[in-house]
Design a protein around this motif. Structure first.
Motif, PDB file in Angstrom:
ATOM      1  N   ASP A   1      -2.336   3.509  -3.782  1.00 10.46           N
ATOM      2  CA  ASP A   1      -2.119   2.377  -4.695  1.00 10.46           C
ATOM      3  C   ASP A   1      -2.044   1.113  -3.848  1.00 10.46           C
ATOM      4  OD1 ASP A   1      -1.881   4.026  -6.916  1.00 10.46           O
ATOM      5  OD2 ASP A   1       0.307   4.070  -6.831  1.00 10.46           O
ATOM      6  N   MET A   2      -2.804   0.102  -4.230  1.00 15.39           N
ATOM      7  CA  MET A   2      -2.725  -1.207  -3.582  1.00 15.39           C
ATOM      8  C   MET A   2      -2.229  -2.184  -4.640  1.00 15.39           C
ATOM      9  SD  MET A   2      -6.254  -1.187  -1.385  1.00 15.39           S
ATOM     10  CE  MET A   2      -5.877  -2.714  -0.565  1.00 15.39           C
ATOM     11  N   HIS A   3      -0.987  -2.668  -4.467  1.00 15.38           N
ATOM     12  CA  HIS A   3      -0.379  -3.561  -5.446  1.00 15.38           C
ATOM     13  C   HIS A   3      -0.362  -4.974  -4.867  1.00 15.38           C
ATOM     14  CE1 HIS A   3       2.086  -4.226  -9.026  1.00 15.38           C
ATOM     15  NE2 HIS A   3       2.624  -5.179  -8.299  1.00 15.38           N
TER      16      HIS A   3
ATOM     17  N   ILE B   1       0.859  -1.180   0.000  1.00 14.49           N
ATOM     18  CA  ILE B   1       0.000   0.000   0.000  1.00 14.49           C
ATOM     19  C   ILE B   1       0.896   1.232   0.000  1.00 14.49           C
ATOM     20  CG2 ILE B   1      -1.774   1.261   1.274  1.00 14.49           C
ATOM     21  CD1 ILE B   1      -2.551  -1.493   2.500  1.00 14.49           C
ATOM     22  N   THR B   2       0.714   2.083  -1.022  1.00 13.38           N
ATOM     23  CA  THR B   2       1.505   3.301  -1.160  1.00 13.38           C
ATOM     24  C   THR B   2       0.559   4.490  -1.255  1.00 13.38           C
ATOM     25  OG1 THR B   2       3.150   2.047  -2.416  1.00 13.38           O
ATOM     26  CG2 THR B   2       3.295   4.448  -2.515  1.00 13.38           C
ATOM     27  N   ARG B   3       0.696   5.421  -0.330  1.00 11.49           N
ATOM     28  CA  ARG B   3      -0.174   6.599  -0.334  1.00 11.49           C
ATOM     29  C   ARG B   3       0.332   7.633  -1.325  1.00 11.49           C
ATOM     30  NH1 ARG B   3      -3.545   8.986   4.461  1.00 11.49           N
ATOM     31  NH2 ARG B   3      -4.574  10.597   3.275  1.00 11.49           N
TER      32      ARG B   3
ATOM     33  N   ARG C   1      -7.381   3.464  -4.925  1.00 13.04           N
ATOM     34  CA  ARG C   1      -8.571   3.723  -4.108  1.00 13.04           C
ATOM     35  C   ARG C   1      -8.375   5.024  -3.338  1.00 13.04           C
ATOM     36  NH1 ARG C   1     -12.634   0.536  -5.201  1.00 13.04           N
ATOM     37  NH2 ARG C   1     -13.443   1.060  -3.190  1.00 13.04           N
ATOM     38  N   PRO C   2      -9.475   5.672  -2.949  1.00  8.43           N
ATOM     39  CA  PRO C   2      -9.358   6.814  -2.032  1.00  8.43           C
ATOM     40  C   PRO C   2      -8.773   6.345  -0.691  1.00  8.43           C
ATOM     41  CG  PRO C   2     -11.520   6.779  -3.059  1.00  8.43           C
ATOM     42  CD  PRO C   2     -10.853   5.479  -3.406  1.00  8.43           C
TER      43      PRO C   2
END
Length: 63
Positions: free
Chosen positions: A23-25, A15-17, A39-40
């Motif tokens: 971003d959820m990779h 998870i990278t803000r 996603r928000p």
């Protein structure tokens, strides 16, 4: 901010803000990319909070 969470099948969710978005990779156990989802940040925060709540015992302690 980067958070890496392991999955039960050996994969990972990174998870990278990025400001108001996250971003959820998702990667499988071999490290191959499965999906990237944007996603928000507020939705991801609620998802992670729910994940933690599900892992609490009835007396409030974490398992």
């Amino acid at each position: 901010m980067v958070i890496v969470i392991g999955t039960v099948d050996g994969g990972t969710v990174t998870i990278t803000r990025r400001g108001r978005l996250v971003d959820m990779h998702l990667r499988d156990a071999e490290g191959s990319s499965v999906a990237t989802v944007v996603r928000p940040a507020s939705e991801v925060g609620r998802t992670l909070a729910g994940r933690g709540a599900a892992r609490r015992r009835s007396n409030g302690q974490r398992e």
